[in-house]
Design a protein around this motif. Structure first.
Motif, mmCIF file in Angstrom:
data_model
loop_
_atom_site.group_PDB
_atom_site.id
_atom_site.type_symbol
_atom_site.label_atom_id
_atom_site.label_comp_id
_atom_site.label_asym_id
_atom_site.label_seq_id
_atom_site.Cartn_x
_atom_site.Cartn_y
_atom_site.Cartn_z
ATOM 1 N N ALA A 1 3.170 -40.266 -39.386
ATOM 2 C CA ALA A 1 3.261 -40.114 -37.987
ATOM 3 C C ALA A 1 4.352 -40.460 -37.136
ATOM 4 O O ALA A 1 4.834 -41.409 -37.702
ATOM 5 C CB ALA A 1 1.866 -40.563 -37.501
ATOM 6 N N LEU A 2 5.345 -39.603 -37.123
ATOM 7 C CA LEU A 2 5.756 -40.095 -36.053
ATOM 8 C C LEU A 2 5.763 -39.923 -33.999
ATOM 9 O O LEU A 2 4.968 -39.326 -33.548
ATOM 10 C CB LEU A 2 7.177 -38.704 -35.970
ATOM 11 N N ILE A 3 5.510 -40.910 -33.307
ATOM 12 C CA ILE A 3 5.197 -41.395 -31.814
ATOM 13 C C ILE A 3 6.857 -41.424 -31.210
ATOM 14 O O ILE A 3 7.157 -41.919 -31.627
ATOM 15 C CB ILE A 3 4.795 -42.478 -31.476
ATOM 16 N N VAL A 4 7.370 -39.886 -30.843
ATOM 17 C CA VAL A 4 8.346 -40.372 -30.430
ATOM 18 C C VAL A 4 8.418 -40.357 -28.121
ATOM 19 O O VAL A 4 7.073 -39.589 -28.254
ATOM 20 C CB VAL A 4 8.300 -38.215 -30.052
ATOM 21 N N VAL A 5 8.337 -41.079 -27.792
ATOM 22 C CA VAL A 5 8.596 -41.257 -25.905
ATOM 23 C C VAL A 5 10.192 -41.308 -25.736
ATOM 24 O O VAL A 5 10.951 -41.122 -27.067
ATOM 25 C CB VAL A 5 8.165 -42.374 -26.095
ATOM 26 N N ASN A 6 9.737 -41.398 -24.997
ATOM 27 C CA ASN A 6 11.577 -41.697 -23.608
ATOM 28 C C ASN A 6 12.111 -42.370 -23.681
ATOM 29 O O ASN A 6 13.312 -42.744 -24.603
ATOM 30 C CB ASN A 6 11.397 -40.730 -22.322
ATOM 31 N N LEU A 7 11.744 -43.847 -23.960
ATOM 32 C CA LEU A 7 12.362 -45.846 -24.044
ATOM 33 C C LEU A 7 11.200 -46.631 -24.073
ATOM 34 O O LEU A 7 10.280 -46.376 -24.302
ATOM 35 C CB LEU A 7 12.469 -45.633 -22.183
ATOM 36 N N ALA A 8 12.727 -47.056 -24.677
ATOM 37 C CA ALA A 8 10.837 -48.127 -25.750
ATOM 38 C C ALA A 8 10.768 -48.670 -24.892
ATOM 39 O O ALA A 8 9.595 -48.928 -25.166
ATOM 40 C CB ALA A 8 12.154 -48.710 -26.075
ATOM 41 N N GLY A 9 10.211 -48.612 -23.863
ATOM 42 C CA GLY A 9 9.309 -50.096 -22.704
ATOM 43 C C GLY A 9 8.476 -48.453 -22.304
ATOM 44 O O GLY A 9 7.190 -49.535 -22.282
ATOM 45 N N PHE A 10 7.916 -47.731 -22.853
ATOM 46 C CA PHE A 10 7.053 -46.571 -23.367
ATOM 47 C C PHE A 10 5.667 -47.305 -23.916
ATOM 48 O O PHE A 10 4.124 -46.776 -23.869
ATOM 49 C CB PHE A 10 7.545 -45.445 -23.396
ATOM 50 N N LEU A 11 6.540 -47.864 -24.912
ATOM 51 C CA LEU A 11 5.522 -47.878 -26.221
ATOM 52 C C LEU A 11 4.402 -48.687 -25.526
ATOM 53 O O LEU A 11 3.704 -49.385 -26.503
ATOM 54 C CB LEU A 11 6.466 -48.446 -26.835
ATOM 55 N N HIS A 12 4.640 -49.991 -24.604
ATOM 56 C CA HIS A 12 3.416 -50.742 -23.846
ATOM 57 C C HIS A 12 2.562 -50.308 -23.428
ATOM 58 O O HIS A 12 1.410 -50.686 -24.414
ATOM 59 C CB HIS A 12 4.376 -51.058 -22.988
ATOM 60 N N PHE A 13 2.139 -48.800 -23.519
ATOM 61 C CA PHE A 13 0.935 -47.806 -23.503
ATOM 62 C C PHE A 13 0.445 -47.760 -24.847
ATOM 63 O O PHE A 13 -0.027 -47.041 -24.699
ATOM 64 C CB PHE A 13 1.624 -46.843 -22.216
ATOM 65 N N LEU A 14 1.803 -47.437 -26.091
ATOM 66 C CA LEU A 14 1.070 -46.605 -26.997
ATOM 67 C C LEU A 14 0.681 -47.961 -27.842
ATOM 68 O O LEU A 14 -0.107 -47.244 -28.965
ATOM 69 C CB LEU A 14 2.413 -45.665 -27.340
ATOM 70 N N TRP A 15 0.723 -49.056 -27.958
ATOM 71 C CA TRP A 15 -0.024 -49.727 -29.384
ATOM 72 C C TRP A 15 -1.277 -50.115 -29.665
ATOM 73 O O TRP A 15 -1.483 -50.229 -30.713
ATOM 74 C CB TRP A 15 0.539 -51.474 -28.839
ATOM 75 N N ASN A 16 -2.271 -49.246 -29.049
ATOM 76 C CA ASN A 16 -3.566 -49.397 -29.592
ATOM 77 C C ASN A 16 -3.776 -47.979 -29.736
ATOM 78 O O ASN A 16 -4.112 -47.507 -30.804
ATOM 79 C CB ASN A 16 -4.557 -49.168 -27.769
ATOM 80 N N ASP A 17 -2.719 -46.799 -29.696
ATOM 81 C CA ASP A 17 -2.859 -45.619 -30.545
ATOM 82 C C ASP A 17 -1.686 -45.895 -31.713
ATOM 83 O O ASP A 17 -2.559 -45.000 -33.121
ATOM 84 C CB ASP A 17 -1.847 -44.391 -29.466
ATOM 85 N N ASN B 1 12.816 -37.185 -42.548
ATOM 86 C CA ASN B 1 11.599 -37.468 -43.015
ATOM 87 C C ASN B 1 10.229 -36.020 -42.769
ATOM 88 O O ASN B 1 10.404 -35.237 -42.169
ATOM 89 C CB ASN B 1 10.950 -38.602 -42.699
ATOM 90 N N LYS B 2 9.300 -36.488 -43.993
ATOM 91 C CA LYS B 2 8.037 -35.543 -44.184
ATOM 92 C C LYS B 2 7.031 -36.342 -43.145
ATOM 93 O O LYS B 2 5.975 -36.576 -43.646
ATOM 94 C CB LYS B 2 7.631 -34.978 -45.784
ATOM 95 N N TYR B 3 6.543 -36.058 -41.992
ATOM 96 C CA TYR B 3 5.955 -35.754 -40.812
ATOM 97 C C TYR B 3 4.553 -35.282 -41.085
ATOM 98 O O TYR B 3 5.026 -33.726 -41.330
ATOM 99 C CB TYR B 3 5.613 -36.375 -39.520
ATOM 100 N N ASP B 4 3.303 -35.939 -40.811
ATOM 101 C CA ASP B 4 2.299 -35.168 -41.212
ATOM 102 C C ASP B 4 1.404 -35.204 -39.344
ATOM 103 O O ASP B 4 1.081 -33.831 -39.387
ATOM 104 C CB ASP B 4 1.116 -35.734 -42.558
ATOM 105 N N LEU B 5 1.833 -36.267 -38.915
ATOM 106 C CA LEU B 5 1.941 -36.017 -37.541
ATOM 107 C C LEU B 5 3.095 -36.170 -36.401
ATOM 108 O O LEU B 5 3.113 -37.392 -37.173
ATOM 109 C CB LEU B 5 0.683 -37.153 -37.045
ATOM 110 N N VAL C 1 1.261 -31.132 -34.678
ATOM 111 C CA VAL C 1 1.637 -32.061 -32.826
ATOM 112 C C VAL C 1 1.228 -31.902 -31.853
ATOM 113 O O VAL C 1 0.622 -30.774 -32.302
ATOM 114 C CB VAL C 1 3.348 -31.058 -33.035
ATOM 115 N N ILE C 2 0.940 -32.974 -31.546
ATOM 116 C CA ILE C 2 0.571 -33.630 -30.402
ATOM 117 C C ILE C 2 1.349 -33.388 -29.334
ATOM 118 O O ILE C 2 2.214 -34.569 -29.607
ATOM 119 C CB ILE C 2 -1.028 -34.570 -30.606
ATOM 120 N N TYR C 3 0.710 -33.593 -28.133
ATOM 121 C CA TYR C 3 1.558 -33.560 -26.643
ATOM 122 C C TYR C 3 0.619 -34.390 -25.830
ATOM 123 O O TYR C 3 -0.293 -33.305 -25.276
ATOM 124 C CB TYR C 3 2.267 -32.069 -26.179
#
Length: 387
Positions: free
Chosen positions: A5-21, A88-92, A118-120
């Motif tokens: 799985a690949l998580i795509v975000v704008n800025l590194a700091g945005f990961l603060h909101f996504l650790w649970n995901d 990279n061959k991503y499933d998600l 692909v989820i947005y």
């Protein structure tokens, strides 16, 4: 072979909101990687990059420009994304926020044809019911077109949810934002008078609090204008926690406006002690002209502080007029002035009722509910997709 799985975000700091995901996907057996702009001055890395490396999560640099989807920088970002997806061959692929969402969905089109999901997650559409007709048509049309290129859209407020349902994506969801960490706001022990004094707030003063970046979208200037209209404006202190947007003149504009109108302000900068600061406030304000959700508003409610907010998108999710605060036209300083004064002048019994209502409303957005909602979405989209 392990799913990827690949998580795509704008800025590194945005990961603060996504650790649970990320943790949820790992529990589901996915090897998670992240693509983001690690170098932008607009978003400090804080602890995010070291935490990724400590967890052994691969991360890729992408030159996202968060201001314009058609900038030269974003053309470069698009090429970088295409190379990452090719290698990279991503499933998600799960992308976040509008500009990143456009670029990622464009780059992932051919991979969807071979089974990549692909989820947005929008985190707030750039068009609202307060937008001009021209802007609404332009941005709604762009989002509707791009909705053809994803398998699910996740929204964080009901206005966006209803608009997403009008688009082409077959699956649309709503979650209670990224979730409130309720434990941070429970059982605080501070000397309130001493803490308030550190912001120049005396015992007889009324502390009005704003938490968020200093920007035209966050619209802090309207609160200064509102306080300038009050008869006893010298008894109010407007405390603003947050950094100014890079290369903006907002901080200077706020200082100039406050000086001209005789309003007391305290620019506290970026703070890590928001629960303690919330406990010092008499009123919290969130005057954004556009706001996908605004977790800082819910954090204020969790502290028992009524919120005066703009009548837009996500703020409507938790500001219930007369119960947890008041909603105002984001461009009407008179409405903000009246609402702030109304809360400050509440009789003690009415104030106590509002404090209880605020705390009860905040419970609806506890992080446990967000985690459960995201688990359900991932399971439905990834495990039961007919592709």
């Amino acid at each position: 072979m392990k799913k990827k799985a690949l998580i795509v975000v704008n800025l590194a700091g945005f990961l603060h909101f996504l650790w649970n995901d990320i943790a949820t996907l790992q529990e589901m057996g996915y090897e998670v990687s992240v693509a983001m702009n690690e170098n932008s001055a607009a978003g400090p890395n804080l602890i995010e990059i070291p935490k990724l490396e400590e967890m052994g999560i691969a991360h890729y640099q992408v030159e996202f420009d968060t201001k314009s989807p058609v900038s030269t920088q974003n053309i470069q970002a698009y090429k970088q994304l295409k190379l990452i997806l090719k290698t990279n061959k991503y499933d998600l692929i799960h992308c976040h926020t509008p500009i990143v969402g456009i670029l990622t969905r464009m780059a992932a089109r051919k991979y969807r044809k071979t089974g990549t999901i692909v989820i947005y997650t929008t985190h707030g559409f750039t068009f609202t019911d307060k937008s001009s007709k021209k802007n609404w048509i332009v941005y709604f049309t762009a989002e509707k077109l791009m909705s053809r290129f994803c398998d699910a859209i996740i929204t964080i407020n009901h206005e966006d949810y209803n608009n997403a349902k009008k688009m082409h994506c077959p699956k649309v969801y709503i979650i209670p934002s990224v979730g409130l960490d309720s434990n941070r706001f429970a059982n605080l022990r501070i000397n309130r008078d001493e803490y308030r004094a550190s912001f120049g707030v005396e015992p007889k003063d009324h502390m009005v609090l704003s938490v968020g970046e200093l920007s035209s979208r966050k619209n802090q200037k309207i609160i200064i204008e509102a306080l300038g209209m009050l008869d006893r404006k010298e008894q109010y202190v407007f405390v603003i926690c947050g950094r100014a947007v890079v290369n903006s003149t907002v901080e200077e504009e706020l200082k100039e406006t406050a000086s001209r109108l005789g309003v007391r302000i305290f620019l506290a900068g970026h703070r890590l002690d928001i629960p303690e600061i919330n406990a010092c406030a008499d009123v919290a304000v969130i005057p954004s002209v556009r706001e996908g959700f605004g977790m800082t508003g819910v954090e204020a409610l969790a502290s028992g502080v009524p919120v005066v907010g703009s009548d837009v998108q996500g703020i409507r999710e938790y500001v219930i007029p007369g119960k947890t605060g008041y909603l105002c036209d984001p461009y009407d300083a008179h409405q903000f002035a009246d609402a702030i004064e109304k809360i400050v002048n509440l009789p003690s019994e009415e104030r106590a009722k509002m404090v209880i209502a605020c705390k009860e409303k905040a419970k609806e957005f506890d992080v446990s509910k967000s985690i459960a909602a995201m688990k359900n979405i991932y399971q439905e989209v990834l495990c039961h997709d007919g592709k």
